[in-house]
Design an enzyme around this catalytic site. Structure first.
Site, mmCIF file in Angstrom:
data_model
loop_
_atom_site.group_PDB
_atom_site.id
_atom_site.type_symbol
_atom_site.label_atom_id
_atom_site.label_comp_id
_atom_site.label_asym_id
_atom_site.label_seq_id
_atom_site.Cartn_x
_atom_site.Cartn_y
_atom_site.Cartn_z
ATOM 1 N N LYS A 111 0.854 -1.192 0.000
ATOM 2 C CA LYS A 111 0.000 0.000 0.000
ATOM 3 C C LYS A 111 0.880 1.228 0.000
ATOM 4 O O LYS A 111 2.015 1.192 0.509
ATOM 5 C CB LYS A 111 -0.888 0.028 1.248
ATOM 6 C CG LYS A 111 -2.080 0.949 1.114
ATOM 7 C CD LYS A 111 -3.209 0.267 0.362
ATOM 8 C CE LYS A 111 -4.406 1.172 0.183
ATOM 9 N NZ LYS A 111 -5.558 0.402 -0.324
HETATM 10 P P1 NAD Z 1 -13.154 8.405 -2.664
HETATM 11 O O1 NAD Z 1 -12.172 9.459 -2.311
HETATM 12 O O2 NAD Z 1 -13.603 8.263 -4.079
HETATM 13 O O3 NAD Z 1 -14.500 8.572 -1.806
HETATM 14 C C1 NAD Z 1 -14.534 8.769 -0.427
HETATM 15 C C2 NAD Z 1 -15.835 9.509 -0.131
HETATM 16 O O4 NAD Z 1 -15.993 9.617 1.279
HETATM 17 C C3 NAD Z 1 -15.854 10.922 -0.700
HETATM 18 O O5 NAD Z 1 -17.084 11.153 -1.335
HETATM 19 C C4 NAD Z 1 -15.680 11.795 0.530
HETATM 20 O O6 NAD Z 1 -16.276 13.065 0.407
HETATM 21 C C5 NAD Z 1 -16.338 10.948 1.591
HETATM 22 N N1 NAD Z 1 -15.881 11.256 2.945
HETATM 23 C C6 NAD Z 1 -14.645 11.602 3.349
HETATM 24 N N2 NAD Z 1 -14.624 11.818 4.675
HETATM 25 C C7 NAD Z 1 -15.883 11.598 5.107
HETATM 26 C C8 NAD Z 1 -16.508 11.660 6.367
HETATM 27 N N3 NAD Z 1 -15.825 12.005 7.451
HETATM 28 N N4 NAD Z 1 -17.815 11.342 6.446
HETATM 29 C C9 NAD Z 1 -18.518 11.000 5.347
HETATM 30 N N5 NAD Z 1 -17.977 10.933 4.131
HETATM 31 C C10 NAD Z 1 -16.683 11.231 4.010
HETATM 32 O O7 NAD Z 1 -12.538 7.057 -2.100
HETATM 33 P P2 NAD Z 1 -12.915 5.568 -2.493
HETATM 34 O O8 NAD Z 1 -11.977 5.119 -3.534
HETATM 35 O O9 NAD Z 1 -14.378 5.461 -2.715
HETATM 36 O O10 NAD Z 1 -12.508 4.810 -1.149
HETATM 37 C C11 NAD Z 1 -13.369 4.734 -0.029
HETATM 38 C C12 NAD Z 1 -12.910 3.606 0.864
HETATM 39 O O11 NAD Z 1 -12.919 2.386 0.127
HETATM 40 C C13 NAD Z 1 -11.487 3.735 1.420
HETATM 41 O O12 NAD Z 1 -11.452 3.155 2.707
HETATM 42 C C14 NAD Z 1 -10.667 2.899 0.468
HETATM 43 O O13 NAD Z 1 -9.479 2.411 1.060
HETATM 44 C C15 NAD Z 1 -11.641 1.780 0.190
HETATM 45 N N6 NAD Z 1 -11.366 1.049 -1.046
HETATM 46 C C16 NAD Z 1 -11.384 1.680 -2.261
HETATM 47 C C17 NAD Z 1 -11.150 0.933 -3.420
HETATM 48 C C18 NAD Z 1 -11.237 1.543 -4.797
HETATM 49 O O14 NAD Z 1 -11.177 0.789 -5.781
HETATM 50 N N7 NAD Z 1 -11.408 2.844 -4.937
HETATM 51 C C19 NAD Z 1 -10.855 -0.426 -3.326
HETATM 52 C C20 NAD Z 1 -10.851 -1.033 -2.070
HETATM 53 C C21 NAD Z 1 -11.112 -0.272 -0.945
#
Ligand code: NAD
Length: 476
Positions: A107
């Site tokens: 990571k």
């Molecule tokens: P992203 O940045 O696209 O979305 C995150 C969202 O959460 C945003 O809309 C943001 O405004 C919101 N957010 C941030 N802080 C917040 C809070 N305090 N309360 C409510 N909403 C809040 O990120 P993502 O890629 O969707 O990732 C989200 C989670 O999923 C992370 O934990 C990431 O590690 C995990 N994840 C993502 C992927 C991927 O393919 N993108 C894969 C596996 C895991």
């Protein structure tokens, strides 16, 4: 406020790991070898921006190289720190093992608030960070392959891929150095939606298991189930949208940075998403109750809670007030180890992050294979498949004519049957298969052993035993 100290994210992952290995019979010492982080590289670099030099700190952590390349996203956020990337790297090891993606775990992260910089500045910073990692083989198609995570997406992956290609001009597999690229830069159809899509497939599979469903006190199908989602970003948006549009679930609550929206009759996910795009938050969205303290909605009455934003949001302070009988961890580490125990005692069922959000890495695996084979999926077979299907349709048409009024083909059969699968359909099919099989392996362990208390422990057991086998086979 609880007086008990919450373990860090990394400690939480270790505690969950320890709970699982206590139920396994591993060769002495192997447990420690699997648990520890192999290496974490910290980089500090300066970039001249708006006339002055700014120094940035970034990390790339390699948890386990039992298989190579190692794989794991790159996160851009002010919250990035060594502890966090190490915990996330460990989760990647187990996640890849669970969905049988042939990778070790890694990571990366850069401590930055991407909203503070314009596109050109972000490109300069991203390329500079990538340069530091590439020159140490911490980005490399055969050793370490990053992907998007919080705060990064296709745009950043395209810059990283291009930076790698510039520095490795004779590497024919250069495009495979990173996944999550845009389609025109070596990406794959369905990667953007993959993690959210995987959450949908995971829930569908959960609902195919009557005993598991009953444990959460849920019945029937996903249709009509009330869902609260935290974070309408890449993962949360796609999961909520597909569950609403294709499974008939009701998204009753959405929590974002600036507050929450609630409507017991269901919110239009696409409309809320557009509103966020236009206004930078959920505030002001018509037809829903808005609350500034969004996290309160995590405690709302609902059937399924999907934390899809960030880690540790369900913790010792609010765990006992969480009412959802089923939580699916779309984000990484949204439930702390302490909260996990409280929820287990309450009978809440948690579909763990290691499995629930594995859709992203699964489709990343497909993208990596596509890049290495230099051909898109379905290109060789599609028309041949259609030609063979045409043979059958021709026969059925003869039969149709012969039978007259007594029988005829269903109206849309011909179109549906004739069409060979394109890349997107193949990717979704591969993802669906992966999510089903992985869930079955976890559920089997959970249901067949009295000493396995929950799906998370079962997932760790399945994953750790696969990593252990890989190490043993290598002759460690
Ligand atoms: P992203 O940045 O696209 O979305 C995150 C969202 O959460 C945003 O809309 C943001 O405004 C919101 N957010 C941030 N802080 C917040 C809070 N305090 N309360 C409510 N909403 C809040 O990120 P993502 O890629 O969707 O990732 C989200 C989670 O999923 C992370 O934990 C990431 O590690 C995990 N994840 C993502 C992927 C991927 O393919 N993108 C894969 C596996 C895991």
């Amino acid at each position: 406020m609880s007086a008990i100290k919450e373990p860090s994210f990394r400690e939480s992952v270790d505690m969950m790991f320890n709970r699982a290995v206590a139920l396994m019979e591993l060769e002495p010492g192997l447990e420690e070898k699997i648990r520890v982080v192999n290496a974490t590289y910290t980089v500090r670099f300066g970039v001249r921006l708006r006339g002055k030099i700014e120094t940035f700190t970034g990390y790339r952590s390699v948890h386990s190289e039992h298989m190579e390349p190692v794989k794991g996203g790159i996160r851009f956020s002010m919250g990035v720190n060594q502890d966090e990337v190490e915990a996330l790297g460990a989760l990647m090891t187990y996640k890849c093992a669970l969905v049988e993606a042939p990778f070790g775990g890694s990571k990366g992260g850069l401590r930055i608030d991407p909203r503070k910089y314009n596109e050109k500045e972000m490109e300069t910073i991203t390329r500079r960070f990538a340069y530091e990692l590439i020159k140490r083989d911490l980005i490399n198609p055969s050793q370490n392959v990053p992907a998007p995570d919080m705060g990064t997406g296709q745009r950043e992956m395209a810059w990283i891929a291009d930076q790698y290609a510039r520095m490795n001009t004779t590497d024919i597999n250069a495009r495979a150095c990173v996944t999550g690229k845009p389609p025109h830069a070596g990406g794959i159809a369905g990667r953007v939606e993959a993690t959210g899509r995987g959450v949908q497939y995971a829930l569908r599979e959960f609902f195919r298991h009557p005993k598991d469903k009953a444990a959460a006190g849920l019945t029937d199908t996903l249709g009509g189930k009330r869902i609260v989602v935290q974070g309408l970003g890449n993962v949360g948006y796609h999961a909520a949208k597909f569950l609403q549009e294709e499974d008939g679930a009701k998204i009753t609550g959405i929590i974002e940075r600036d507050g929450s929206l609630y409507n017991e009759n269901g919110l239009d996910v696409e409309a809320v998403y557009q509103h966020i795009g236009e206004h930078g938050g959920v505030k002001g969205f018509a037809g829903a109750d808005y609350a500034e303290d969004g996290s309160k909605l995590l405690e709302a009455e609902c059937d399924i809670l999907i934390p899809a934003a960030l880690e540790s949001v369900i913790n010792l302070n609010n765990a006992d007030r969480i009412k959802a009988p089923l939580i699916i961890e779309a984000a990484n580490g949204p439930v702390t180890a302490g909260a996990d125990e409280i929820l287990r005692d309450k009978g809440t069922i948690i579909i763990p992050d290691m499995y629930a959000n594995a859709g992203g890495v699964t489709v990343s695996y497909f993208e990596w294979v596509k890049n290495l084979s230099h051909i898109r999926f379905g290109r060789m077979q599609r028309r041949q498949e259609e030609t063979r299907h045409q043979l059958l349709v021709n026969e059925l048409e003869r039969l149709d004519a012969f039978m007259g009024e007594k029988w005829s083909m269903s109206p849309d059969f011909k179109d549906k049957y004739l069409r060979g699968a394109d890349e997107l359909e193949l990717v979704r099919s591969g993802l669906d298969d992966t999510m089903r099989i992985a869930y079955q392996s976890i559920s089997e362990v959970w249901n067949s052993r009295d000493d396995v208390p929950d799906l998370r422990t079962a997932a760790f057991i399945v994953a750790i035993s696969r990593v252990a086998k890989a190490y043993t086979a290598k002759g460690l």
